[in-house]
Design a protein around this motif. Structure first.
Motif, PDB file in Angstrom:
ATOM      1  N   GLY A  53      46.000  43.811  37.214  1.00 11.93           N
ATOM      2  CA  GLY A  53      45.682  44.151  38.605  1.00 11.93           C
ATOM      3  C   GLY A  53      44.334  43.593  39.012  1.00 11.93           C
ATOM      4  N   THR A  54      44.107  43.538  40.317  1.00 12.21           N
ATOM      5  CA  THR A  54      42.859  43.010  40.870  1.00 12.21           C
ATOM      6  C   THR A  54      42.299  43.981  41.897  1.00 12.21           C
ATOM      7  N   THR A  55      41.025  44.279  41.766  1.00 16.36           N
ATOM      8  CA  THR A  55      40.340  45.122  42.748  1.00 16.36           C
ATOM      9  C   THR A  55      39.383  44.256  43.554  1.00 16.36           C
ATOM     10  N   THR A  56      39.312  44.502  44.851  1.00 18.47           N
ATOM     11  CA  THR A  56      38.461  43.722  45.750  1.00 18.47           C
ATOM     12  C   THR A  56      37.412  44.620  46.375  1.00 18.47           C
ATOM     13  N   MET A  57      36.158  44.274  46.178  1.00 17.03           N
ATOM     14  CA  MET A  57      35.040  45.037  46.725  1.00 17.03           C
ATOM     15  C   MET A  57      34.381  44.240  47.853  1.00 17.03           C
ATOM     16  N   SER A  58      34.204  44.866  49.012  1.00 16.30           N
ATOM     17  CA  SER A  58      33.525  44.233  50.146  1.00 16.30           C
ATOM     18  C   SER A  58      32.136  44.823  50.309  1.00 16.30           C
ATOM     19  N   LEU A  59      31.153  43.943  50.481  1.00 15.06           N
ATOM     20  CA  LEU A  59      29.781  44.354  50.702  1.00 15.06           C
ATOM     21  C   LEU A  59      29.407  44.028  52.145  1.00 15.06           C
ATOM     22  N   PHE A  60      29.037  45.044  52.899  1.00 16.29           N
ATOM     23  CA  PHE A  60      28.673  44.875  54.305  1.00 16.29           C
ATOM     24  C   PHE A  60      27.151  44.867  54.398  1.00 16.29           C
ATOM     25  N   CYS A  61      26.572  43.677  54.700  1.00 20.32           N
ATOM     26  CA  CYS A  61      25.127  43.512  54.727  1.00 20.32           C
ATOM     27  C   CYS A  61      24.566  43.912  56.101  1.00 20.32           C
ATOM     28  N   SER A  62      23.295  44.220  56.137  1.00 11.82           N
ATOM     29  CA  SER A  62      22.670  44.707  57.364  1.00 11.82           C
ATOM     30  C   SER A  62      22.632  43.650  58.461  1.00 11.82           C
ATOM     31  N   GLU A  63      22.588  42.364  58.065  1.00 14.56           N
ATOM     32  CA  GLU A  63      22.526  41.307  59.076  1.00 14.56           C
ATOM     33  C   GLU A  63      23.900  40.928  59.613  1.00 14.56           C
ATOM     34  N   GLY A  64      24.890  41.700  59.287  1.00  8.82           N
ATOM     35  CA  GLY A  64      26.235  41.461  59.805  1.00  8.82           C
ATOM     36  C   GLY A  64      27.069  40.533  58.965  1.00  8.82           C
ATOM     37  N   ARG A  65      26.550  40.090  57.855  1.00 13.10           N
ATOM     38  CA  ARG A  65      27.283  39.195  56.962  1.00 13.10           C
ATOM     39  C   ARG A  65      27.956  40.018  55.865  1.00 13.10           C
ATOM     40  N   ASN A  66      29.160  39.602  55.479  1.00 13.05           N
ATOM     41  CA  ASN A  66      29.918  40.320  54.446  1.00 13.05           C
ATOM     42  C   ASN A  66      30.053  39.468  53.189  1.00 13.05           C
ATOM     43  N   GLU A  67      30.075  40.158  52.063  1.00 19.42           N
ATOM     44  CA  GLU A  67      30.313  39.514  50.768  1.00 19.42           C
ATOM     45  C   GLU A  67      31.544  40.155  50.136  1.00 19.42           C
ATOM     46  N   THR A  68      32.278  39.359  49.372  1.00 16.86           N
ATOM     47  CA  THR A  68      33.493  39.858  48.726  1.00 16.86           C
ATOM     48  C   THR A  68      33.454  39.575  47.229  1.00 16.86           C
ATOM     49  N   LEU A  69      33.763  40.603  46.464  1.00 17.92           N
ATOM     50  CA  LEU A  69      33.829  40.477  45.014  1.00 17.92           C
ATOM     51  C   LEU A  69      35.223  40.873  44.538  1.00 17.92           C
ATOM     52  N   LYS A  70      35.713  40.147  43.550  1.00 20.70           N
ATOM     53  CA  LYS A  70      37.021  40.454  42.976  1.00 20.70           C
ATOM     54  C   LYS A  70      36.908  40.540  41.456  1.00 20.70           C
ATOM     55  N   ALA A  71      37.646  41.491  40.900  1.00 17.74           N
ATOM     56  CA  ALA A  71      37.678  41.648  39.444  1.00 17.74           C
ATOM     57  C   ALA A  71      39.121  41.890  39.011  1.00 17.74           C
ATOM     58  N   THR A  72      39.600  41.072  38.096  1.00 14.41           N
ATOM     59  CA  THR A  72      40.964  41.200  37.583  1.00 14.41           C
ATOM     60  C   THR A  72      40.921  41.808  36.189  1.00 14.41           C
ATOM     61  N   PHE A  73      41.691  42.828  35.991  1.00 16.36           N
ATOM     62  CA  PHE A  73      41.713  43.515  34.699  1.00 16.36           C
ATOM     63  C   PHE A  73      43.160  43.696  34.263  1.00 16.36           C
ATOM     64  N   SER A  74      43.357  43.950  32.987  1.00 20.50           N
ATOM     65  CA  SER A  74      44.723  44.081  32.447  1.00 20.50           C
ATOM     66  C   SER A  74      44.660  44.912  31.171  1.00 20.50           C
ATOM     67  N   TYR A  75      45.841  45.146  30.592  1.00 25.25           N
ATOM     68  CA  TYR A  75      45.935  45.834  29.305  1.00 25.25           C
ATOM     69  C   TYR A  75      45.136  45.047  28.271  1.00 25.25           C
TER      70      TYR A  75
END
Length: 256
Positions: A53-75
């Motif tokens: 599976g993959t989880t996606t984390m969004s970071l909302f910055c104060s200047e209105g810019r967004n960052e996206t992080l993804k992490a894939t994990f498994s058994y």
């Protein structure tokens, strides 16, 4: 020759007499439940051991810019080895060191899958004996008694491993959720950064694996009764209960 050695020798001799295919045991609870156990064991280790599976984390910055992080994990869910952020990365104008997900549920997951694999092979072996060597199985004391003992032990193992994996799965869910990732990602502690998991990994198959684990517990515990009925313990108890005694078809002789 000692009786036990003679019994084992005769058992080996009977096993060499030939395979006699008989489908009747599958039509009875003893064999039918073994077949169901074999199928559920396959489903148990597939639903857990084959997961990714993959989880996606969004970071909302104060200047209105967004960052996206993804992490894939498994058994086997060694999340503390799954990289969320590589070193020397800048997120929302903050330098972030190498960051991994938190937690390690490998022991409970591998225990669960290991029990499922053992049950797969034992159920297959038991079905082979039921269908081809039932005449040997019923004529020996060792076969049913060993079958009953191992069935009871496996039922207990399903209880332990399913409970452990249910707790391990909850730890996985917590680790890949917003709270878990926020607590391990330093930049999310900054006041001008908001972190949120925007795409949660689907864990339906993992939820099903826990349900199947407890279903196997019920199947193996229930089948232990039908195996017990094949042992000499049950036959001796049954015979003792039906032996006529005084007042049960026998007349006590009068004293002279």
């Amino acid at each position: 020759m000692l009786p036990s050695l003679s019994c084992n020798y005769n058992l080996r001799q009977d096993m060499m007499t030939g395979f006699r295919l008989n489908l009747a045991p599958v039509k009875e609870p003893l064999g039918f439940i073994r077949l169901v156990e074999w199928l559920t064991a396959i489903f148990a280790f597939w639903s857990c051991g084959g997961y990714s599976g993959t989880t996606t984390m969004s970071l909302f910055c104060s200047e209105g810019r967004n960052e996206t992080l993804k992490a894939t994990f498994s058994y086997p869910f060694r999340l503390n080895r799954v990289t969320l952020v590589d070193g020397n990365t800048t997120l929302c104008n903050h330098s972030v060191a190498t960051t991994h997900l938190m937690g390690d549920s490998a022991s409970s997951a591998q225990f669960f899958v290991g029990v499922a694999v053992i049950c797969f092979f034992y159920a297959m072996l038991a079905l082979l004996i039921y269908l081809g060597y039932m005449h040997v199985y019923k004529d020996s004391d060792f076969g049913p008694m060993f079958d009953f003992g191992l069935t009871a032990v496996i039922a207990f193992l399903w209880l332990v491993c399913s409970s452990a994996w249910a707790k391990g799965l909850q730890n996985v869910k917590d680790a890949v959720g917003t709270t878990g990732i926020t607590s391990t990602l330093a930049v999310c502690q900054e006041s001008n950064v908001t972190c949120e998991v925007t795409e949660f990994p689907g864990v339906r198959s993992l939820n099903v694996s826990v349900v199947v684990g407890f279903l196997n517990l019920v199947l193996w515990a229930g089948n232990a009764w039908f195996v017990y009925k094949e042992t000499r313990w049950h036959s001796q108890k049954y015979s003792a209960q039906h032996v006529p005694g005084p007042g049960r078809g026998q007349q006590v002789p009068a004293l002279m």
